[in-house]
Design a protein around this motif. Sequence first.
Motif, PDB file in Angstrom:
ATOM      1  N   ARG A 177       0.832  -1.213   0.000  1.00  0.00           N
ATOM      2  CA  ARG A 177       0.000   0.000   0.000  1.00  0.00           C
ATOM      3  C   ARG A 177       0.863   1.259   0.000  1.00  0.00           C
ATOM      4  N   GLU A 178       1.910   1.246   0.809  1.00  0.00           N
ATOM      5  CA  GLU A 178       2.817   2.414   0.851  1.00  0.00           C
ATOM      6  C   GLU A 178       3.454   2.657  -0.515  1.00  0.00           C
ATOM      7  N   SER A 180       2.349   1.664  -3.376  1.00  0.00           N
ATOM      8  CA  SER A 180       1.326   2.071  -4.342  1.00  0.00           C
ATOM      9  C   SER A 180       1.106   3.583  -4.251  1.00  0.00           C
ATOM     10  N   ASP A 181       1.075   4.095  -3.019  1.00  0.00           N
ATOM     11  CA  ASP A 181       0.899   5.543  -2.845  1.00  0.00           C
ATOM     12  C   ASP A 181       2.043   6.306  -3.497  1.00  0.00           C
ATOM     13  N   SER A 202      -3.015  -5.423  -6.833  1.00  0.00           N
ATOM     14  CA  SER A 202      -2.391  -4.117  -6.650  1.00  0.00           C
ATOM     15  C   SER A 202      -2.091  -3.459  -7.986  1.00  0.00           C
TER      16      SER A 202
END
Length: 487
Positions: A177-178, A180-181, A202
Amino acid sequence: MKFLEARQLTKRFGGLTAVDNVDFDVDKGEILGLIGPNGSGKSTTMSLIMGLHKPDAGSIHLNGVDIAGWTPNRIAGMGVSMVFQHSRPLQQQTVLQNVLLACLPNKVTHLRVSDAQREKAIESLRLVGLNGVHDKAPSELPFAGLRRLEVAKALARDPDLLLLDEPFAGLSAGEVREFSDLIRHLKGSGRALILVDHNVKSVAALVDRAVAMSSGQRIAEGSPRDVLANADVRRVYLGSQSDTVAPEVRRDDSDAPPVLRVKNLNVFYGKAQALSNVSIDVVDKGVTAVVGLNGAGKTSLFNAIAGLLPSRGEISVRDRSIAGMPAYEIARSGIVLCPESRELFGDMSVLENLKLGGMHLSAADLRERLEFVEQIFPRLAERRRQYARTLSGGEQQQLAIGRALMMKPKLLLIDEPTLGLAPIVMDIISESIEALRKSGELSLLLAEQNMVFASRHADSVYLVEHGSIEWSGPAHQFVEQAGSKIL
Ligand SMILES: Nc1ncnc2c1ncn2[C@@H]1O[C@H](COP(=O)(O)OP(=O)(O)OP(=O)(O)O)[C@@H](O)[C@H]1O
Ligand SMILES: [Mg+2]
């Protein structure tokens, strides 16, 4: 005109066409996803753009200029950076020095990095979350740290086009998630990106368009949704994507003594304690999973069991201590480690690597075992004579697991079995694990980030956090009781 336009791109290696007449575009402020099974030509396509291989045919227009066949340094000078599938940092240099080296201007007369570039390097390390480790050696970083370092190196050059080859491999859900940001942020700042990764969900959540490849050819293109729904893509890449493969009998409630018992194990790297009082029981003829975030201590635990790392505490097989035994004796006794870093012999062929694993077997056993391994991984049979270093990422993972199986282990430790594997190959591994379980031949200890995979197979699960066991129990209770810590 799009920022990058590839037309009829083709690359052959001997008789193999790794990239076969492929077309795609990507514009600034856009992310193109490249998906496809292991060995379908994704990394080769990226290497063609970066100039690491020369295309046999086709064109690559960047900002209107055909860069096909240019040298990598000229292409880098045009604003292209690549995050490679394999992390290969310079080990003599610190983390920061590795990034600074990537910033060196492309001139022999300029071997100093300017203050502005130095700041850029520090900013890149901050962006990827490697703030506090500038002066560490790369060898001190966990696997995911090395991946972050690769991204920092690419970012420090401030690229207009960033090629990302499997940035999520080996990362936990939170880390994905990190990242991806960060990737979204890069897109927002007007860069063009090409993303290759087997973490399909993802990728689908990030990319604007996806191209699917198979055997070097483009088999689908469109929105990630449409491409993933495409019947061919499902057949060659995604496989069943279901939880149908599951053990018929779990062994979590049996009273059988464990095949391996670790008790109060402590591991230190210098003054830093990597494991503190870790105790686990490995289910006999079953599957035990050790899960946890990167850097939690899974690899240290596996290396300590395999005798590759000094440790304090008890490690015993059926009440016989193996602690302190040399690694080769542990391996010979049937406790075999398939390491996260694979440790293949790159300049040896696939077959030679496999035979090394079966060195202790009689000729007849060796043949029978080879057949068994090649049946699980048919790609290895097709590529017997190929150098291991030229295999694709997922093919190398198959070879690493295959070589470990050649040793006829009684207990097989696999550190991150699903690393870099296409979903369809994960299905194959799932089936193999269940077949091995049924054969009663071996016990498995897995270290996994991929909880879906781990809980599909595991009888019992151990959650490691900061070097200690924080939860343990039967797999089916994991998600409810401790899943929030990793999912
Ligand atoms: N130098 C080489 N010599 C021979 N074959 C090669 C060479 N480099 C790559 N190949 C083969 O070309 C095919 C495409 O490889 P590539 O690395 O592009 O696959 P990939 O799509 O990135 O796969 P993965 O998802 O496993 O990383 C593979 O079958 C690989 O074995
Ligand atoms: Mg690849």
